[in-house]
Design a protein around this motif. Structure first.
Motif, PDB file in Angstrom:
ATOM      1  N   MET A  63       0.842  -1.190   0.000  1.00  0.00           N
ATOM      2  CA  MET A  63       0.000   0.000   0.000  1.00  0.00           C
ATOM      3  C   MET A  63       0.883   1.248   0.000  1.00  0.00           C
ATOM      4  N   SER A  64       0.591   2.235  -0.868  1.00  0.00           N
ATOM      5  CA  SER A  64       1.438   3.414  -0.931  1.00  0.00           C
ATOM      6  C   SER A  64       1.128   4.350   0.229  1.00  0.00           C
ATOM      7  N   ALA A  65       2.123   5.182   0.572  1.00  0.00           N
ATOM      8  CA  ALA A  65       1.960   6.108   1.695  1.00  0.00           C
ATOM      9  C   ALA A  65       0.948   7.185   1.335  1.00  0.00           C
ATOM     10  N   LEU A  66       0.197   7.620   2.343  1.00  0.00           N
ATOM     11  CA  LEU A  66      -0.784   8.693   2.124  1.00  0.00           C
ATOM     12  C   LEU A  66      -0.074  10.037   2.045  1.00  0.00           C
ATOM     13  N   SER A  67      -0.679  10.968   1.317  1.00  0.00           N
ATOM     14  CA  SER A  67      -0.139  12.322   1.260  1.00  0.00           C
ATOM     15  C   SER A  67      -0.274  12.976   2.640  1.00  0.00           C
ATOM     16  N   TYR A  68       0.549  13.973   2.871  1.00  0.00           N
ATOM     17  CA  TYR A  68       0.493  14.707   4.141  1.00  0.00           C
ATOM     18  C   TYR A  68       0.488  16.186   3.815  1.00  0.00           C
ATOM     19  N   ARG A  69      -0.421  16.921   4.429  1.00  0.00           N
ATOM     20  CA  ARG A  69      -0.530  18.341   4.103  1.00  0.00           C
ATOM     21  C   ARG A  69      -0.931  19.117   5.349  1.00  0.00           C
ATOM     22  N   MET A  70      -0.365  20.299   5.497  1.00  0.00           N
ATOM     23  CA  MET A  70      -0.758  21.183   6.589  1.00  0.00           C
ATOM     24  C   MET A  70      -1.824  22.149   6.108  1.00  0.00           C
ATOM     25  N   LEU A  71      -2.852  22.351   6.914  1.00  0.00           N
ATOM     26  CA  LEU A  71      -3.844  23.390   6.645  1.00  0.00           C
ATOM     27  C   LEU A  71      -3.898  24.333   7.837  1.00  0.00           C
ATOM     28  N   ASN A  72      -4.294  25.562   7.562  1.00  0.00           N
ATOM     29  CA  ASN A  72      -4.517  26.528   8.624  1.00  0.00           C
ATOM     30  C   ASN A  72      -5.954  26.345   9.116  1.00  0.00           C
ATOM     31  N   ILE A  73      -6.107  25.732  10.278  1.00  0.00           N
ATOM     32  CA  ILE A  73      -7.460  25.501  10.791  1.00  0.00           C
ATOM     33  C   ILE A  73      -7.610  26.251  12.110  1.00  0.00           C
ATOM     34  N   GLY A  74      -8.485  27.226  12.096  1.00  0.00           N
ATOM     35  CA  GLY A  74      -8.694  28.029  13.294  1.00  0.00           C
ATOM     36  C   GLY A  74      -7.434  28.761  13.732  1.00  0.00           C
ATOM     37  N   GLY A  75      -6.580  29.119  12.746  1.00  0.00           N
ATOM     38  CA  GLY A  75      -5.373  29.877  13.078  1.00  0.00           C
ATOM     39  C   GLY A  75      -4.198  29.005  13.492  1.00  0.00           C
ATOM     40  N   LEU A  76      -4.372  27.693  13.464  1.00  0.00           N
ATOM     41  CA  LEU A  76      -3.275  26.800  13.851  1.00  0.00           C
ATOM     42  C   LEU A  76      -2.877  25.909  12.689  1.00  0.00           C
ATOM     43  N   PRO A  77      -1.574  25.697  12.487  1.00  0.00           N
ATOM     44  CA  PRO A  77      -1.152  24.747  11.456  1.00  0.00           C
ATOM     45  C   PRO A  77      -1.560  23.337  11.877  1.00  0.00           C
ATOM     46  N   THR A  78      -2.281  22.661  11.009  1.00  0.00           N
ATOM     47  CA  THR A  78      -2.805  21.334  11.351  1.00  0.00           C
ATOM     48  C   THR A  78      -2.435  20.347  10.260  1.00  0.00           C
ATOM     49  N   GLY A  79      -1.708  19.304  10.623  1.00  0.00           N
ATOM     50  CA  GLY A  79      -1.272  18.306   9.647  1.00  0.00           C
ATOM     51  C   GLY A  79      -2.365  17.278   9.397  1.00  0.00           C
ATOM     52  N   LEU A  80      -2.621  16.994   8.120  1.00  0.00           N
ATOM     53  CA  LEU A  80      -3.668  16.028   7.773  1.00  0.00           C
ATOM     54  C   LEU A  80      -3.131  14.996   6.792  1.00  0.00           C
ATOM     55  N   LEU A  81      -3.464  13.741   7.053  1.00  0.00           N
ATOM     56  CA  LEU A  81      -3.089  12.648   6.149  1.00  0.00           C
ATOM     57  C   LEU A  81      -4.213  12.389   5.141  1.00  0.00           C
ATOM     58  N   GLY A  82      -3.830  12.100   3.920  1.00  0.00           N
ATOM     59  CA  GLY A  82      -4.786  11.604   2.927  1.00  0.00           C
ATOM     60  C   GLY A  82      -5.694  12.635   2.288  1.00  0.00           C
ATOM     61  N   LEU A  83      -5.336  13.933   2.387  1.00  0.00           N
ATOM     62  CA  LEU A  83      -6.219  14.975   1.860  1.00  0.00           C
ATOM     63  C   LEU A  83      -6.294  14.940   0.324  1.00  0.00           C
TER      64      LEU A  83
END
Ligand code: SF4
Ligand code: SF4
Length: 172
Positions: A1-21
């Motif tokens: 299985m390939s690795a999921l993408s990882y991306r930071m979003l600005n959520i409520g003023g905080l950098p938030t890392g999300l997998l699989g976006l």
């Protein structure tokens, strides 16, 4: 299985890392979901929760940020532009996405004049489909810069104080 993408979003003023976006957005786009679909918020939150923890009280903020990001993804796809994961580089040796330096716009003060958008050379700001200015690429912001804040007459732009940068000593 390939690795999921990882991306930071600005959520409520905080950098938030999300997998699989990227995978989730691609799946929804291929299924024909429009940014205006009433159930998009629920679909995005449910999709993100498959690989990430979203505290229940934070769901509205996550849903708002995810809808904005999906709209952008949708526009880029529709215009034929490639949607690529950005490499934001490093600052003092730290991944740029770990540095909480980026503008936040107070929507109740912003009049969508576009002065910030014209001032910033880094493509941090964009207009959405309704003409509202938003912070589309927070991690392209130049750490320590305040130019956009100084041109915003209604004082709608917030940036951190320079003192937070003292926490990031140069990595050898
Ligand atoms: S300069 Fe200020 S008021 Fe004008 S669009 Fe930017 S944030 Fe909004
Ligand atoms: S602080 Fe500077 S680099 Fe960052 S968004 Fe504002 S003008 Fe652009």
């Amino acid at each position: 299985m390939s690795a999921l993408s990882y991306r930071m979003l600005n959520i409520g003023g905080l950098p938030t890392g999300l997998l699989g976006l990227e995978e989730l957005f691609t799946e929804l786009y291929d299924e024909g979901w429009l940014p205006t679909d009433e159930k998009l918020r629920d679909a995005l939150v449910a999709g993100v929760r498959k690989h990430n923890f979203i505290p229940t009280p934070a769901v509205p903020e996550y849903a708002g940020a995810l809808c904005m990001e999906y709209s952008r993804f949708f526009r880029l796809k529709g215009s034929g532009k490639a949607v690529v994961a950005r490499d934001y580089g490093t600052w003092r040796g730290y991944p740029r996405e770990q540095i909480p330096w980026f503008p936040a716009i107070a929507p109740e003060l912003c009049n969508d004049c576009g002065a910030c958008l014209e001032t910033c050379a880094r493509e941090v700001f964009e207009r959405d489909e309704n003409g509202h200015v938003w912070v589309a690429e927070p991690f392209l912001c130049l750490v320590g810069c305040c130019f956009c804040k100084s041109v915003c007459d209604p004082r709608a732009i917030r940036l951190p104080g320079q003192e937070i940068l003292k926490n990031y000593r140069e990595k050898m």
